[in-house]
Design a protein around this motif. Sequence first.
Motif, PDB file in Angstrom:
ATOM      1  N   LEU A  40       0.832  -1.211   0.000  1.00  0.00           N
ATOM      2  CA  LEU A  40       0.000   0.000   0.000  1.00  0.00           C
ATOM      3  C   LEU A  40       0.865   1.258   0.000  1.00  0.00           C
ATOM      4  N   ALA A  41       1.946   1.229   0.760  1.00  0.00           N
ATOM      5  CA  ALA A  41       2.823   2.395   0.829  1.00  0.00           C
ATOM      6  C   ALA A  41       3.447   2.677  -0.525  1.00  0.00           C
ATOM      7  N   ALA A  42       3.930   1.636  -1.180  1.00  0.00           N
ATOM      8  CA  ALA A  42       4.537   1.829  -2.494  1.00  0.00           C
ATOM      9  C   ALA A  42       3.512   2.332  -3.505  1.00  0.00           C
ATOM     10  N   GLU A  43       2.306   1.758  -3.481  1.00  0.00           N
ATOM     11  CA  GLU A  43       1.272   2.189  -4.417  1.00  0.00           C
ATOM     12  C   GLU A  43       0.849   3.630  -4.150  1.00  0.00           C
ATOM     13  N   ALA A  44       0.739   3.990  -2.873  1.00  0.00           N
ATOM     14  CA  ALA A  44       0.336   5.360  -2.540  1.00  0.00           C
ATOM     15  C   ALA A  44       1.367   6.367  -3.032  1.00  0.00           C
ATOM     16  N   ARG A  45       2.626   6.016  -2.924  1.00  0.00           N
ATOM     17  CA  ARG A  45       3.672   6.905  -3.426  1.00  0.00           C
ATOM     18  C   ARG A  45       3.577   7.042  -4.948  1.00  0.00           C
ATOM     19  N   GLU A  46       3.319   5.935  -5.618  1.00  0.00           N
ATOM     20  CA  GLU A  46       3.175   5.972  -7.076  1.00  0.00           C
ATOM     21  C   GLU A  46       1.966   6.804  -7.506  1.00  0.00           C
ATOM     22  N   ARG A  47       0.929   6.785  -6.708  1.00  0.00           N
ATOM     23  CA  ARG A  47      -0.277   7.555  -7.016  1.00  0.00           C
ATOM     24  C   ARG A  47      -0.120   9.041  -6.721  1.00  0.00           C
ATOM     25  N   GLY A  48       0.940   9.406  -6.049  1.00  0.00           N
ATOM     26  CA  GLY A  48       1.145  10.801  -5.700  1.00  0.00           C
ATOM     27  C   GLY A  48       0.349  11.261  -4.492  1.00  0.00           C
ATOM     28  N   ILE A  49       0.082  10.347  -3.591  1.00  0.00           N
ATOM     29  CA  ILE A  49      -0.650  10.699  -2.376  1.00  0.00           C
ATOM     30  C   ILE A  49       0.177  11.695  -1.550  1.00  0.00           C
ATOM     31  N   LYS A  50      -0.486  12.764  -1.119  1.00  0.00           N
ATOM     32  CA  LYS A  50       0.197  13.794  -0.346  1.00  0.00           C
ATOM     33  C   LYS A  50      -0.254  13.862   1.109  1.00  0.00           C
ATOM     34  N   THR A  51      -1.477  13.417   1.369  1.00  0.00           N
ATOM     35  CA  THR A  51      -2.028  13.508   2.722  1.00  0.00           C
ATOM     36  C   THR A  51      -2.674  12.178   3.095  1.00  0.00           C
TER      37      THR A  51
END
Length: 352
Positions: A40-51
């Motif tokens: 999930l962490a890797a995917e969130a970073r790829e998605r550009g999650i900021k918050t």
Amino acid sequence: MPDLDTLVEEAKKSELFTTPQLADDMRRFLDQHRPAALALAAEARERGIKTVFFTGSGGSWSAMYSGKYFADRFTTLTTDAQLSYELIWRNPQRLGPDSLVFAASYSGETEDTVAALRFAKEAGAWTVGLANKPDSTIATEADTAIAYESSALYAMPMAAVSLFALEWGRLEGNKEAEEVLAAFDALPDIIAKAFEDCREPSLEIARALLPAQELYCVAAGPLYGLAYKFALTVFMENIRTHGSVIESAEFRHGPAEMLERQHPTMVFLLGTDESREMTQRSIDVAEANGAQVVVYDVADYPGLHPLLAPFVMKVPLQWMVVHSALLRGILDLDDRVFMGRNVLSKGGARWP
């Protein structure tokens, strides 16, 4: 009334006395769900999650506290840990397509958290549901779900968000985050030993606390979420006594003045992290001024990483609460007077 040993054996069958199975459940969680939490962490970073928002109610919120704690300590993410309805009422401007919302609910049906999940989805956020069962509302309506299938309603969601935050930190190059991730492997054995070692000492503490009508739980740092859980969702819910939580440093900013006229019962969680010195100062003041003091010290558990203390310190605390409930004549640990009886919920929710 049956003898206490018989009552304890019966209590082990309770759904919400989670400690007897916790070591095995943690081992299984790490085997089955750790990869998903890290991914999930890797995917969130790829998605550009900021918050990232960590939401829940009651004990679930206290588990989410650890997600924010680790994210703030080891990542550059903007984070918040909010009670479920507070997320809606505050209507954060940061909530949108570049945000991720963890929604934790053991039943998966908590009115507050279902509403927060739907609110987050309407705002375009990526939602991750943390619930016991995969067919619950939270698990089925979230974009992504971790259904941990365990009664450990505090430890399992806490593990999920902690692993997520630590992995994000590791991916940012934080070496300490990598060390804490590795320390998870030791947890099942430490929990198992604590379960065996804490039964008798916890009974003696429960007996000493039997006259108490109010229990303060005092802690700081990584242990604050656990103190919140026990003060507000265990002492009051399971022992049916008054309870309140105090952050260790905040004890000096008002609460200590009660010692001039009151002799409260105070349960301190003494960590081995940076907050230890401040918590010890508060213990010293309380003891010197007539408070009845109980101290649970992380230093008593060799091999336990200071930042993972909540996973283990829950064990002696829950043993104490189980003994306290039984000694006070509360024999069905799963029974509630108001919760789950459509007294506090609305809209068809099966739990508050």
